[in-house]
Scaffold this motif. Structure first.
Motif, PDB file in Angstrom:
ATOM      1  N   VAL A 181      12.163  -1.876 -32.687  1.00  0.00           N
ATOM      2  CA  VAL A 181      11.535  -3.166 -32.970  1.00  0.00           C
ATOM      3  C   VAL A 181      10.588  -2.978 -34.147  1.00  0.00           C
ATOM      4  O   VAL A 181       9.834  -1.994 -34.202  1.00  0.00           O
ATOM      5  N   VAL A 182      10.640  -3.898 -35.110  1.00  0.00           N
ATOM      6  CA  VAL A 182       9.776  -3.850 -36.286  1.00  0.00           C
ATOM      7  C   VAL A 182       8.829  -5.044 -36.260  1.00  0.00           C
ATOM      8  O   VAL A 182       9.267  -6.168 -35.997  1.00  0.00           O
ATOM      9  N   LEU A 183       7.558  -4.804 -36.518  1.00  0.00           N
ATOM     10  CA  LEU A 183       6.579  -5.887 -36.661  1.00  0.00           C
ATOM     11  C   LEU A 183       6.122  -5.908 -38.112  1.00  0.00           C
ATOM     12  O   LEU A 183       5.502  -4.952 -38.590  1.00  0.00           O
ATOM     13  N   GLU A 184       6.452  -6.992 -38.816  1.00  0.00           N
ATOM     14  CA  GLU A 184       6.099  -7.066 -40.236  1.00  0.00           C
ATOM     15  C   GLU A 184       4.600  -7.180 -40.427  1.00  0.00           C
ATOM     16  O   GLU A 184       4.018  -6.569 -41.327  1.00  0.00           O
ATOM     17  N   LYS A 185       3.956  -7.986 -39.590  1.00  0.00           N
ATOM     18  CA  LYS A 185       2.506  -8.153 -39.664  1.00  0.00           C
ATOM     19  C   LYS A 185       1.941  -8.214 -38.256  1.00  0.00           C
ATOM     20  O   LYS A 185       2.657  -8.503 -37.302  1.00  0.00           O
ATOM     21  N   LEU A 186       0.645  -7.977 -38.153  1.00  0.00           N
ATOM     22  CA  LEU A 186      -0.015  -8.010 -36.854  1.00  0.00           C
ATOM     23  C   LEU A 186      -0.892  -9.249 -36.728  1.00  0.00           C
ATOM     24  O   LEU A 186      -1.858  -9.258 -35.976  1.00  0.00           O
ATOM     25  N   GLU A 187      -0.553 -10.296 -37.463  1.00  0.00           N
ATOM     26  CA  GLU A 187      -1.228 -11.580 -37.316  1.00  0.00           C
ATOM     27  C   GLU A 187      -0.191 -12.687 -37.359  1.00  0.00           C
ATOM     28  O   GLU A 187       0.913 -12.508 -37.888  1.00  0.00           O
ATOM     29  N   LYS A 188      -0.539 -13.833 -36.775  1.00  0.00           N
ATOM     30  CA  LYS A 188       0.392 -14.954 -36.742  1.00  0.00           C
ATOM     31  C   LYS A 188      -0.405 -16.247 -36.831  1.00  0.00           C
ATOM     32  O   LYS A 188      -1.622 -16.264 -36.616  1.00  0.00           O
ATOM     33  N   PHE A 189       0.293 -17.337 -37.120  1.00  0.00           N
ATOM     34  CA  PHE A 189      -0.322 -18.665 -37.164  1.00  0.00           C
ATOM     35  C   PHE A 189      -0.124 -19.312 -35.800  1.00  0.00           C
ATOM     36  O   PHE A 189       0.999 -19.444 -35.316  1.00  0.00           O
TER      37      PHE A 189
ATOM     38  N   LEU B 286      18.300   4.155 -36.254  1.00  0.00           N
ATOM     39  CA  LEU B 286      17.433   3.353 -35.389  1.00  0.00           C
ATOM     40  C   LEU B 286      17.919   1.913 -35.248  1.00  0.00           C
ATOM     41  O   LEU B 286      17.182   1.050 -34.759  1.00  0.00           O
ATOM     42  N   LEU B 287      19.125   1.629 -35.668  1.00  0.00           N
ATOM     43  CA  LEU B 287      19.708   0.315 -35.422  1.00  0.00           C
ATOM     44  C   LEU B 287      20.500   0.369 -34.118  1.00  0.00           C
ATOM     45  O   LEU B 287      20.990   1.446 -33.742  1.00  0.00           O
ATOM     46  N   PRO B 288      20.641  -0.740 -33.402  1.00  0.00           N
ATOM     47  CA  PRO B 288      20.223  -2.109 -33.751  1.00  0.00           C
ATOM     48  C   PRO B 288      18.711  -2.296 -33.631  1.00  0.00           C
ATOM     49  O   PRO B 288      18.049  -1.630 -32.835  1.00  0.00           O
ATOM     50  N   ALA B 289      18.209  -3.237 -34.435  1.00  0.00           N
ATOM     51  CA  ALA B 289      16.770  -3.487 -34.479  1.00  0.00           C
ATOM     52  C   ALA B 289      16.488  -4.978 -34.438  1.00  0.00           C
ATOM     53  O   ALA B 289      17.279  -5.791 -34.926  1.00  0.00           O
ATOM     54  N   ILE B 290      15.356  -5.317 -33.840  1.00  0.00           N
ATOM     55  CA  ILE B 290      14.805  -6.673 -33.915  1.00  0.00           C
ATOM     56  C   ILE B 290      13.581  -6.598 -34.814  1.00  0.00           C
ATOM     57  O   ILE B 290      12.668  -5.809 -34.569  1.00  0.00           O
ATOM     58  N   TYR B 291      13.581  -7.402 -35.855  1.00  0.00           N
ATOM     59  CA  TYR B 291      12.524  -7.389 -36.869  1.00  0.00           C
ATOM     60  C   TYR B 291      11.743  -8.697 -36.700  1.00  0.00           C
ATOM     61  O   TYR B 291      12.235  -9.768 -37.028  1.00  0.00           O
ATOM     62  N   PHE B 292      10.518  -8.605 -36.180  1.00  0.00           N
ATOM     63  CA  PHE B 292       9.739  -9.812 -35.887  1.00  0.00           C
ATOM     64  C   PHE B 292       8.963 -10.275 -37.121  1.00  0.00           C
ATOM     65  O   PHE B 292       8.195  -9.521 -37.718  1.00  0.00           O
ATOM     66  N   ILE B 293       9.218 -11.532 -37.499  1.00  0.00           N
ATOM     67  CA  ILE B 293       8.499 -12.204 -38.583  1.00  0.00           C
ATOM     68  C   ILE B 293       7.982 -13.512 -37.997  1.00  0.00           C
ATOM     69  O   ILE B 293       8.768 -14.300 -37.491  1.00  0.00           O
ATOM     70  N   PHE B 294       6.693 -13.771 -38.061  1.00  0.00           N
ATOM     71  CA  PHE B 294       6.141 -14.957 -37.401  1.00  0.00           C
ATOM     72  C   PHE B 294       6.285 -16.201 -38.273  1.00  0.00           C
ATOM     73  O   PHE B 294       5.337 -16.946 -38.504  1.00  0.00           O
ATOM     74  N   SER B 295       7.510 -16.424 -38.759  1.00  0.00           N
ATOM     75  CA  SER B 295       7.799 -17.578 -39.607  1.00  0.00           C
ATOM     76  C   SER B 295       9.296 -17.819 -39.585  1.00  0.00           C
ATOM     77  O   SER B 295      10.073 -16.897 -39.849  1.00  0.00           O
ATOM     78  N   ARG B 296       9.705 -19.041 -39.278  1.00  0.00           N
ATOM     79  CA  ARG B 296      11.137 -19.362 -39.289  1.00  0.00           C
ATOM     80  C   ARG B 296      11.714 -19.208 -40.689  1.00  0.00           C
ATOM     81  O   ARG B 296      12.781 -18.616 -40.876  1.00  0.00           O
ATOM     82  N   ALA B 297      10.996 -19.757 -41.677  1.00  0.00           N
ATOM     83  CA  ALA B 297      11.475 -19.659 -43.056  1.00  0.00           C
ATOM     84  C   ALA B 297      11.561 -18.199 -43.473  1.00  0.00           C
ATOM     85  O   ALA B 297      12.484 -17.798 -44.193  1.00  0.00           O
ATOM     86  N   GLY B 298      10.600 -17.376 -43.018  1.00  0.00           N
ATOM     87  CA  GLY B 298      10.613 -15.957 -43.330  1.00  0.00           C
ATOM     88  C   GLY B 298      11.822 -15.259 -42.751  1.00  0.00           C
ATOM     89  O   GLY B 298      12.418 -14.374 -43.394  1.00  0.00           O
ATOM     90  N   CYS B 299      12.230 -15.636 -41.544  1.00  0.00           N
ATOM     91  CA  CYS B 299      13.419 -15.035 -40.919  1.00  0.00           C
ATOM     92  C   CYS B 299      14.670 -15.358 -41.719  1.00  0.00           C
ATOM     93  O   CYS B 299      15.497 -14.478 -42.002  1.00  0.00           O
ATOM     94  N   ASP B 300      14.830 -16.623 -42.094  1.00  0.00           N
ATOM     95  CA  ASP B 300      16.014 -17.022 -42.865  1.00  0.00           C
ATOM     96  C   ASP B 300      16.012 -16.365 -44.242  1.00  0.00           C
ATOM     97  O   ASP B 300      17.055 -15.932 -44.740  1.00  0.00           O
ATOM     98  N   ALA B 301      14.826 -16.277 -44.855  1.00  0.00           N
ATOM     99  CA  ALA B 301      14.733 -15.645 -46.173  1.00  0.00           C
ATOM    100  C   ALA B 301      15.087 -14.156 -46.084  1.00  0.00           C
ATOM    101  O   ALA B 301      15.709 -13.602 -47.002  1.00  0.00           O
ATOM    102  N   ALA B 302      14.705 -13.510 -44.982  1.00  0.00           N
ATOM    103  CA  ALA B 302      14.998 -12.087 -44.819  1.00  0.00           C
ATOM    104  C   ALA B 302      16.499 -11.839 -44.790  1.00  0.00           C
ATOM    105  O   ALA B 302      16.993 -10.863 -45.365  1.00  0.00           O
ATOM    106  N   VAL B 303      17.248 -12.722 -44.110  1.00  0.00           N
ATOM    107  CA  VAL B 303      18.707 -12.577 -44.079  1.00  0.00           C
ATOM    108  C   VAL B 303      19.270 -12.708 -45.486  1.00  0.00           C
ATOM    109  O   VAL B 303      20.118 -11.903 -45.914  1.00  0.00           O
TER     110      VAL B 303
ATOM    111  N   TRP C 154       3.300  -1.003 -42.879  1.00  0.00           N
ATOM    112  CA  TRP C 154       1.991  -0.827 -43.525  1.00  0.00           C
ATOM    113  C   TRP C 154       1.785  -1.945 -44.538  1.00  0.00           C
ATOM    114  O   TRP C 154       2.596  -2.164 -45.427  1.00  0.00           O
ATOM    115  N   GLN C 155       0.686  -2.674 -44.364  1.00  0.00           N
ATOM    116  CA  GLN C 155       0.286  -3.703 -45.308  1.00  0.00           C
ATOM    117  C   GLN C 155      -1.041  -3.295 -45.931  1.00  0.00           C
ATOM    118  O   GLN C 155      -1.789  -2.508 -45.338  1.00  0.00           O
ATOM    119  N   PRO C 156      -1.377  -3.779 -47.114  1.00  0.00           N
ATOM    120  CA  PRO C 156      -2.693  -3.468 -47.681  1.00  0.00           C
ATOM    121  C   PRO C 156      -3.801  -3.799 -46.684  1.00  0.00           C
ATOM    122  O   PRO C 156      -3.845  -4.893 -46.133  1.00  0.00           O
TER     123      PRO C 156
END
Length: 961
Positions: A438-446, A326-343, A481-483
């Motif tokens: 496309v991956v969505l880590e969470k379904l909420e954002k700031f 299923l690659l290539p994939a775009i993994y959406f994280i609603f945080s810049r720091a979170g994106c860099d940390a994921a790499v 899936w999140q708690p």
């Protein structure tokens, strides 16, 4: 206006000889048309909606094309370009952001030749007199107000991503352009699928003339919806079909959710309520079917999903997607720091998604793109960790990155060399980067104020990237899936692929004065009343009145339920509300006063001061080594009694920092030397032991206003206790009904107010704007004018050339001479206060200015803003936002030639953020330099400031947002 089917009659011709002959005749006839010749330029067939829209354009009508992301709407825009070139006329292709303009320019220049294609954005001008010009929508708006000669022979305007007109900050620009374009210009409006396309099309038909609406809800690439539970990918919907293939008569109907996921959610809820789930005991270890993909590959290990308590790590998600092909994939994280940390997490996990040959190709492209970047900047920019991720086929993508870095990521992703991109939502609204999944880590954002759930429209926009046309046979959307995940809520988001397009239009100062200058006040009012905002307002009144009638019935029931035999409970409830509001206001004011007092005390610390760190993770004693009082949030560097060097801030203290003693730090002290640190810590401990005990006094945060508040709170408490209803045994039950009544009463009153204000609401706002401009002397009665006709004054003419949120405030500062005595670096710093938007917790903080001249100018700015805000409040207009000073020192240092590392030192700015804000400062300075009637020296200072800012990372960064 004609709403058109996306199936054309001759596309469904029968199979009899006569019908086949007739169809062949039609195809031959069409081949002789401009559309027929245009179709021949493609090596694939066009979809029905594209054919229908192109035929409407060729027939001389405007079109609104609403279709899903990736469906190929831009084909229709390209046909408008083709028609303009073949007829010797002009076409403008507008986009919402510079990055999209750059991309579209490259595509059109490659197809039609650079000689016929130009580019105009805020900071780039290439071949602006070409027959085809790509531009941001703001550039076209400014050309219309200026009456530019470039509008001559304009025949077509393509408005890509026209649904941006719902954007509350920039959306009005789209409506301004649509309203003001000459009537003989055909408008091609390209939109994501919206649920009220017919309403928007009806407005276009009203203001632009004959407009056809072409709506396609068909995704050319089916989209499968999944939830990733543990390391396993599970289908969201029941059955073995994608949501796109379900025959759903009602677009709001939600198809059946996978029962395994529902059972999983139920079990998790039960286990959590028993208090055992968090420890991984007492429940199912899994549940739900394992997804094997459409080709039978196992998506994860094991026979069932892992326990939902163990959400997959980011590296595990990437590996699972790789195993499932299923690659290539775009993994959406609603945080810049979170994106860099994921790499970093993927790199640390040893993930390698590239071959040796691919790594060599990646390295060559990186080296070519970074060859102009000075080597001493590379460390500051995080170049080496960024490069390491790219070599492994992994990258982040967000607005805080250097534009050059983002473009490298986009290029490598398009080539298939980067296979996993961690991105913020800006990617979904920007450049074209489709993926297989496309991956969505969470379904909420700031959203800048609070954490909120994403909307169905946002979900559609994000997941619409999945599925590459011509490459993939299907796309895949995966929600982690999140708690507490509710599969039904996820299904609701995934099944509603449309959302309403609502206008954000309102008259601004610049818009109003330009309209008056061109058309006069009376005609300007008529133009504004033709806006989509007013069109929607007039249509909505009937529905609002129905809601009011229903709510009034409910209010009567609530009033009866809160009746108290001891007295007027409505009056008692009002006292409770007033007390609660007063206590909340006092608490907020006390917190802010405390924060300001602590910050002030931190800024006053000097090297050698000994203090106690009373809060935070590492309490204890420390000695101050250095402190920069110019930072917007003071962060002194200290050496603790544990021999650790760290920076402290307000969160490390319970109250203002009060030195308990003073040390002399030796001149030869070297922080890197263990012996020097040991000796200084010994002196610190001695200073603590010999310190005079301070008299305990509570920190004084009170002000006269707080004293008044406390008195008000005390009076309200007395009134509450003295009220007859206070002694009622059913008091709290009545209170619950009163709260419901009060909440519904406020909502109902708001609806009534909306109804009263809807008729002519835009024109009324325009009148208030004119009142403000007239009171400031930017408008004056026109001689010989009928009624209330107005005309701009000399100050008003300057305002006509200033675009942006703080347009009138800038014009007021020009008039007051706030810029007259500033040199180039000071001019850059002043401009930064007018464009920068800080984080919420930094807003309103004033810092010490780099020079006395700039300090005096900022005083003028703040004073003018304060008076303007008061006038706007009295006039019931949206308030101009407060100037922000967080960029003053960085941009001043940069304009003075300081190195990037020194510029960013002590700030929370990423290099990419700094570049982005610097470009906006350049945009404003460029505007100011062209304003008529400037004082001597202001224009030259603006020009010099632009030259000083446009260096280093700002100069070699190509264009982005």
């Amino acid at each position: 206006m004609r709403a058109q089917s996306s199936v054309h009659p001759d596309e469904s011709a029968g199979n009899s000889p006569a019908e086949r002959f007739e169809a062949a005749k039609q195809r031959q006839a069409e081949s002789q048309t401009e559309f027929g010749a245009f179709k021949e330029t493609f090596d694939f067939g066009l979809d029905d909606f594209q054919v229908t829209a192109c035929r409407s354009l060729e027939a001389g009508r405007g079109v609104l094309v609403a279709a899903p992301t990736g469906a190929g709407k831009t084909i229709v825009g390209e046909f408008a370009v083709y028609l303009a070139l073949s007829r010797g006329l002009k076409a403008f292709y507008t986009t919402p952001i510079k990055a999209l303009s750059n991309q579209k320019y490259s595509e059109l220049a490659a197809k039609y030749g650079a000689a016929d294609v130009g580019l105009l954005t805020g900071d780039s001008s290439i071949n602006p007199e070409a027959s085809i010009v790509v531009m941001t929508t703001e550039v076209l708006r400014n050309m219309l107000y200026a009456g530019s000669d470039s509008l001559d022979d304009l025949a077509f305007v393509v408005m890509d991503e026209v649904h941006y007109l719902a954007d509350r900050f920039r959306g009005a620009v789209w409506e301004e352009v649509i309203i003001h374009l000459p009537t003989d210009v055909q408008v091609v409006s390209l939109s994501a699928t919206v649920s009220n396309a017919e309403e928007f099309g009806a407005w276009l038909d009203t203001v632009r003339g004959s407009t056809d609406i072409i709506v396609s809800e068909h995704r050319p690439i089916p989209l499968w919806q999944h939830v990733m539970v543990g390391k396993d990918i599970v289908d969201l919907f029941a059955g073995d079909t994608s949501f796109d293939q379900l025959a759903v008569a009602d677009r709001d109907a939600v198809p059946a959710v996978n029962t395994e996921l529902l059972e999983l959610a139920r079990t998790e809820s039960e286990n959590r309520s028993r208090g055992r789930f968090a420890h991984g005991r007492g429940g199912r270890s899994g549940g739900g079917k394992q997804w094997h993909g459409r080709k039978g590959q196992a998506a994860g290990r094991g026979d069932a999903p892992q326990s939902p308590a163990r959400t997959a790590s980011r590296s595990q998600v990437v590996l699972a997607l790789e195993r499932a092909n299923l690659l290539p994939a775009i993994y959406f994280i609603f945080s810049r720091a979170g994106c860099d940390a994921a790499v970093r997490q993927c790199v640390d996990a040893g993930i390698m998604l590239t071959t040796e040959a691919e790594r060599q190709e990646i390295a060559a492209l990186i080296d070519a793109a970074s060859e102009d970047i000075p080597s001493d900047d590379l460390d500051v920019l995080g170049f080496w960790s960024w490069r390491e991720g790219l070599l492994r086929g992994i990258a982040s993508h967000h607005a805080g990155m250097l534009p050059t870095f983002k473009e490298v990521v986009e290029s490598l992703f398009a080539r298939g060399l980067v296979r996993a991109v961690f991105a913020t939502e800006t990617l979904a609204l920007g450049v074209n980067m489709p993926a297989r999944s496309v991956v969505l880590e969470k379904l909420e954002k700031f959203n800048g104020e609070a954490h909120v759930n994403i909307t169905a429209g946002e979900y559609t926009q994000l997941t619409g990237r999945a599925g590459r046309r011509g490459i993939d046979v299907e796309g895949h959307a995966v929600v982690l899936w999140q708690p507490g995940t509710d599969p039904g809520a996820v299904a609701g988001l995934a099944s509603r692929r449309t959302y309403p397009l609502n206008s954000s239009f309102r008259p601004t100062y610049n818009m109003s004065i330009n309209l008056i200058a061109q058309f006069g006040r009376a005609r300007a009012r008529e133009i504004l009343e033709s806006s989509f905002a007013q069109f929607q307002a007039d249509r909505s009144v009937v529905g609002l009145a129905r809601q009011v009638r229903s709510r009034e019935e409910s209010l009567a029931g609530y009033r009866e339920s809160m009746t108290c035999h001891l007295g007027d409970f409505a009056e008692y409830a009002r006292l409770r509300r007033e007390l609660s509001d007063a206590e909340n206001a006092a608490s907020k004011q006390h917190s802010r006063a405390r924060r300001d007092a602590v910050d002030e005390s931190l800024a006053g610390l000097r090297p050698g001061d000994v203090l106690e760190i009373t809060a935070g993770r590492m309490p204890g004693f420390a000695v101050v080594l250095s402190n920069d009082p110019n930072l917007h949030e003071p962060k002194p560097t200290v050496l603790t009694d544990a021999r650790e060097t760290r920076r402290i801030n307000r969160h490390d203290l319970d109250g203002p920092a009060v030195p308990i003693n003073k040390l002399r730090i030796p001149k030869q002290f070297n922080l890197r030397q263990a012996k020097d640190r040991k000796d200084l810590v010994a002196a610190l401990r001695h200073a603590v032991q010999t310190a005079e005990p301070a008299a305990a006094q509570p920190p004084a945060f009170s002000s006269s206003r707080q004293v008044e508040q406390e008195a008000k709170i005390s009076a309200l408490r007395r009134a509450l206790r003295g009220h007859p209803c206070h002694g009622c045994s059913d008091r709290e039950a009545h209170a619950r009904w009163s709260e419901r009544w009060w909440r519904l009463r406020r909502e109902t009153d708001a609806l009534v107010q909306q109804i009263q204000s809807r008729t002519g609401t835009i024109a009324k706002t325009f009148d208030r704007v004119c009142g403000v401009l007239e009171s400031y002397g930017f408008l004056t009665p026109a001689p010989g004018g009928e009624g209330r006709e107005l005309k701009p004054t000399a100050d008003g003419q300057r305002l006509r050339r200033i675009y942006g949120e703080k347009d009138l405030l800038i014009a007021l500062c020009l008039r007051e001479g706030a810029l007259d005595q500033l040199e180039a670096a000071e001019m850059a710093a002043f401009a930064s206060a007018l464009v920068y938007q800080s984080k919420r917790e930094e807003r309103g903080l004033r810092v010490k200015m780099p020079s006395a001249a700039l300090d005096a100018s900022m005083d003028v700015l703040v004073r003018q803003w304060s008076m303007l805000e008061d006038l706007e409040s009295q006039s019931r207009l949206p308030l101009t936002s407060e100037p922000e000073f967080g960029l003053v020192w960085p941009i001043h240092k940069w304009a003075r030639g300081r190195h990037l590392e020194r510029v960013l030192e002590g700030t929370d700015l990423a290099a990419g953020d700094f570049v982005r804000w610097a470009k906006q400062v350049i945009d404003l300075l460029d505007q100011l330099a062209s304003v008529p009637g400037l004082a001597p020296g202001v224009r030259s200072a603006c020009v010099e400031a632009i030259e000083r800012i446009r260096r280093g990372v700002v100069a070699y960064s190509s264009l982005a947002e």
